[in-house]
Scaffold this active site. Structure first.
Site, short mmCIF file in Angstrom:
data_model
loop_
_atom_site.label_atom_id
_atom_site.label_comp_id
_atom_site.label_asym_id
_atom_site.label_seq_id
_atom_site.Cartn_x
_atom_site.Cartn_y
_atom_site.Cartn_z
N SER A 270 0.66 -1.02 0.02
CA SER A 270 0.03 0.11 0.04
C SER A 270 0.90 1.38 -0.06
CB SER A 270 -0.92 0.09 1.40
OG SER A 270 -0.19 0.19 2.54
N SER A 272 1.65 3.20 1.98
CA SER A 272 2.68 3.76 2.98
C SER A 272 3.93 3.12 2.77
CB SER A 272 1.99 3.61 4.38
OG SER A 272 1.36 2.42 4.43
N THR A 347 -5.47 -0.44 2.28
CA THR A 347 -4.71 -1.69 3.05
C THR A 347 -5.58 -2.46 3.59
OG1 THR A 347 -2.93 -0.05 3.51
CG2 THR A 347 -2.90 -2.39 4.65
N HIS A 520 50.75 -37.58 -2.18
CA HIS A 520 52.15 -37.20 -2.43
C HIS A 520 52.46 -35.92 -1.73
CE1 HIS A 520 50.49 -33.98 -5.20
NE2 HIS A 520 51.68 -33.52 -4.98
N ASP A 569 46.45 -40.96 -5.82
CA ASP A 569 46.95 -39.95 -4.89
C ASP A 569 46.01 -39.30 -4.11
OD1 ASP A 569 48.60 -37.94 -4.08
OD2 ASP A 569 48.86 -36.72 -5.97
N SER A 695 48.61 -28.76 -4.65
CA SER A 695 48.33 -30.07 -4.79
C SER A 695 47.43 -30.58 -3.48
CB SER A 695 49.66 -30.79 -4.22
OG SER A 695 50.24 -30.93 -5.53
#
Ligand SMILES: *[C@@H]1O[C@H](CO)[C@@H](O)[C@H](O)[C@H]1NC(C)=O
Ligand SMILES: *[C@@H]1O[C@H](CO)[C@@H](O)[C@H](O)[C@H]1NC(C)=O
Ligand SMILES: *[C@@H]1O[C@H](CO)[C@@H](O)[C@H](O)[C@H]1NC(C)=O
Ligand SMILES: *[C@@H]1O[C@H](CO)[C@@H](O)[C@H](O)[C@H]1NC(C)=O
Ligand SMILES: *[C@@H]1O[C@H](CO)[C@@H](O)[C@H](O)[C@H]1NC(C)=O
Ligand SMILES: *[C@@H]1O[C@H](CO)[C@@H](O)[C@H](O)[C@H]1NC(C)=O
Length: 771
Positions: A270, A272, A347, A520, A569, A695
């Site tokens: 609304s 407001s 509203t 590794h 790995d 790694s």
């Protein structure tokens, strides 16, 4: 607040709802006499036309007095009318009277307390202080800290502790035995927010929440909202998340757990509520929905914008059964709505509640047994002022009846109504009866501006106590500190080798006790006590055990001329204690776990590891990221993007490994086993390339913006393109450079053996069947 006009409707529809009355088209402008404000400024929402609002603005620490705003009436006059006396000006914000402390003294004693004034509290001898011993008056009109209370311990017969007296309030009731009642009221000009009346329970707690006295201009800070709304909404989300599939009336109905949670959002549009406020509220709602979706639940949504009419943006009935509306469609619908498209300015708050009631009624008719299991969360954004449709209180009662089904004790938890008060003037008295009242929980919030609400909602669910969610992270902000929050699983690993040299690797936290990295990174002689891990921003962790994949053997093919062989790995570092989960530290998701199924929003008992692979590595060019190590410890790691070359793209990619010494076309497939994924090169797009120190780092994908899933880890590459001794920025691949990453799907047995060990002293991950 707004005042209804109807001629727009009349013109369009040739129909005029009676309650709007007939308008006078030749409106008078409201005058501009005496509108000024000393020490401040004002703005209009629609110039000086009918239904415009005049809003006063003051600097920080001040509020407009006597009026916060005025509205232009049909008659052409302002409400409230501007007067010469008292003069409209910006007044210093005060905090409510703190001199209400019993059995203690307050220093200094003043008539009034203004912003930044400090008070200290001391109890008379024999009394001890609970709460804050000093408080500062804040610019939101509240004292910092908690209400100080002087008590002499629990008196004979008392069951509850002294509930104290908040600043600005008076209390009646001085006995705190089981069933005793205390009541509160606030001084003139203050409104009571919270419980007017509290009763001492057998368990030693008071019912309700501590009352507070608010001025008209008092508001809640983002932090206060995060804490209170956050804990409540998380409660709802977790209840829904742990609810079991339900065996309803003999037939097993499999409900997506999220399907049990209904979230109704209603926004006041609304007059407001200014357009700017509307847009901010919409952004906040968007953020809320996206963040809620990072929980494993996908709730059903109803989204309404209301003024005198209801604009339904998302209909909850579209979420029945299998036809769940996808998140992106909900957000698109929300985005499409034009603030200007409003036709009426009244509203009708009641109509919004009625619409929700109807939706509930419909769901109840459709499946009463299922309805019993549903949780309903209503979230309203409004200033609370309604000028048509009447008070929503009765509708709220009906909603409660509908959900409680004659068993309030059992089912009260299934309904939560929150209201966020927004707008220049908020009608506390009208809003308070509408919200849920539950002991220790707050359901009504008063905002000064909605600007911060988006970030507030963002913070709400990143608290440490949402432990079970892997890969969850924040996704905003441009400062290094905020950016780092995107990678709370990121680990840096420092190994001191026997020779005294130091190795650096990257890794990822995969549950509270384990870091995943590359094998590794470690030499045979390395011991756990020589390994140091940093997780997230600056959490340091100690390592109890280094666990390498049993098939990892760097020298396995030395005899056939392959000097280094990186198959399998992968390594796990077991930490000495669980990492504390927080915004800064949280595990990444890894494939083939139930936890990751939730992040991928897969439901059912039927999900396999294979299904994860089909989702995560489905394309022949799959875009993923990895982080590059930075020489400077305090600098943020950089996110690199690459395209994994899978399926028909793979052979082409791995061919370039044959450029490395010792690798030939003939032994290529022996070196680059199926356990590796390949990236690099400039085709179809130029990939980034890993450098020394990267790694073991995660190769990951983001899902739904807020969840991160690791699919591989950095193992080795064909070329070192990174300049030595310089700060390493993102490095780009050349034509021939290739990187190889351990594919986590190929080592899931190893991961399951260690991370899924349910006879261990840490919380294991739950692994899925392979196929
Ligand atoms: C409409 O408003 C004007 C200006 O206030 C007034 O002079 C006129 O009498 C009003 N007409 C009606 C029908 O109310
Ligand atoms: C309280 O704040 C006001 C306004 O800033 C100031 O004038 C006054 O001196 C302060 N009082 C004390 C005791 O600090
Ligand atoms: C879900 O089921 C398990 C086992 O059947 C039970 O222990 C648990 O309490 C149930 N949870 C809820 C929320 O009903
Ligand atoms: C409410 O539910 C509880 C738990 O299911 C049950 O024990 C109680 O009898 C119910 N009360 C009523 C009034 O139906
Ligand atoms: C399980 O998966 C199979 C094959 O993908 C499918 O046909 C079946 O409907 C699924 N069952 C459930 C309960 O989802
Ligand atoms: C699983 O945990 C138990 C108890 O801590 C331990 O004895 C066992 O070795 C663990 N298994 C693996 C594979 O780590």
């Amino acid at each position: 607040m707004g005042i209804s006009v109807c001629w727009i409707v009349c013109a369009a529809l040739l129909l005029c709802p009676l309650y709007l009355g007939v308008d006078n088209l030749t409106q008078a402008l409201c005058n501009n006499v005496n509108l000024g404000i000393e020490g401040g400024s004002y703005t209009f929402t629609k110039e000086r036309n009918y239904a415009s609002m005049l809003i006063y603005h003051c600097p920080e620490g001040y509020y407009p007095y006597p009026a916060l705003s005025r509205s232009c009436l049909k008659s052409g006059s302002w409400d409230p009318p501007p007067k010469k006396r008292p003069i409209q000006k910006c007044r210093m914000i005060e905090c409510p009277n703190p001199l209400v402390l019993e059995s203690g003294s307050v220093f200094p004693v003043e008539q009034k307390y203004f912003v930044n004034n400090k008070t200290t509290y001391e109890c008379y001898s024999g009394y001890t202080l609970r709460g804050s011993s000093s408080r500062v008056c804040q610019s939101n009109g509240k004292w910092s800290g908690d209400t100080p209370i002087c008590s002499s311990g629990v008196r004979d017969g008392d069951r509850c502790a002294d509930p104290g007296i908040p600043p600005g309030a008076r209390r009646t009731g001085d006995f705190f035995r089981i069933g005793d009642k205390v009541t509160y009221r606030c001084d003139d000009n203050l409104r009571l927010i919270g419980s007017k009346e509290r009763v001492c329970l057998e368990n030693g707690h008071w019912t309700g929440t501590e009352p507070k006295c608010y001025y008209k201009h008092t508001y809640d800070t983002a932090l206060e909202i995060t804490e209170a709304f956050g804990s409540a909404i998380r409660g709802s989300l977790q209840v829904a998340e742990t609810a079991n599939d339900t065996d309803l009336a003999g037939k097993k109905i499999s409900v997506d757990k999220g399907g049990l949670l209904n979230i109704y959002i209603a926004m006041d549009i609304s007059d407001s509520i200014k357009e700017e406020e509307f847009n901010e509220a919409r952004n906040a709602v968007t953020k809320l929905i996206t963040k809620v979706s990072s929980f494993s639940v996908s709730p059903n949504y109803e989204i309404l914008f209301f003024s005198s009419d209801i604009n339904e943006i998302v209909n909850i009935l579209d979420f029945s059964g299998e036809n769940r509306k996808p998140l992106k469609d909900i957000l698109a619908d929300l985005d499409k709505f034009q603030y200007n498209a409003r036709e009426n300015v009244g509203t009708n708050l009641n109509e919004a509640f009625k619409t929700i009631l109807e939706k509930m009624a419909f769901q109840k008719i459709r499946n009463k047994d299922l309805f019993k299991e549903l949780f309903h969360v209503l979230i309203f954004f409004t200033d609370g002022a309604y000028n048509m449709g009447g008070s929503p209180e009765n509708t709220v009662l009906k909603i409660q009846e509908m959900v409680y089904m004659n068993n309030k004790t059992e089912r009260e938890k299934n309904l939560d109504i929150y209201v966020f008060g927004v707008g220049t003037e908020i009608f506390d008295e009208d809003i308070q009866p509408l919200v849920t009242k539950r002991d220790g929980e707050t359901h009504y919030f008063k905002l000064k501006t909605i600007k911060d609400l988006e970030e507030t909602f963002d913070q709400i669910i990143d608290e440490g106590n949402v432990v079970g969610l892997c890969g969850l992270h924040k996704n905003y902000g441009d400062t290094p500190d905020k950016q780092r929050l995107k990678y709370p699983w990121l680990a840096r690993i420092y190994v001191t080798h026997e020779s005294g040299s130091q190795g650096k690797c990257m890794g990822s936290l995969v549950n509270r006790r384990f870091i995943l990295t590359a094998a590794h990174c470690f030499k045979f002689e390395d011991t756990a006590d020589k390994v140091q891990v940093k997780i997230g921003k600056d959490t340091v962790a100690k390592v109890e055990q280094i666990i390498l994949h049993p098939k990892y053997n760097l020298k396995a093919k030395e005899k056939v001329g392959i000097k280094e062989f990186y198959d399998y790995d992968v390594a796990l570092l077991k930490l000495t204690t669980d990492a504390d989960i927080s915004v800064n530290v949280r595990p990444i998701c890894i494939p083939c776990t139930k936890e990751t199924s939730a992040a991928l929003r897969l439901v059912g008992d039927n999900i396999t590891c294979k299904k994860h692979e089909e989702i995560l590595l489905s394309k022949s060019l799959e875009e993923v990221s990895f982080m590059s190590h930075d020489k400077d410890k305090d600098r943020m790691e950089q996110e690199n993007t690459v395209k994994l070359k899978l399926k028909q793209e793979r052979d082409n990619c791995i061919d370039f490994a044959a450029k490395v010494d010792g690798i030939t076309k003939e032994n290529l497939k022996e070196v680059v086993t199926d356990n590796f994924m390949c990236s690099g090169g400039r085709d179809p797009t130029r990939d980034n390339i890993a450098c020394k120190g990267d790694s073991g780092g995660a190769v990951f994908k983001n899902y739904d913006d807020h969840r991160t899933i690791q699919v591989g880890l950095i193992s080795w590459g064909t070329k070192n393109l990174c300049p030595e001794g310089k700060d390493i920025e993102k490095q780009e691949s050349d034509e021939e450079s290739r990187d190889f990453h351990t594919n986590l799907f190929k080592v899931s047995d190893f991961l399951e053996e260690h991370l899924g060990n349910d006879s261990s002293d840490f919380a294991p991950l739950t692994f899925l069947p392979k196929k």
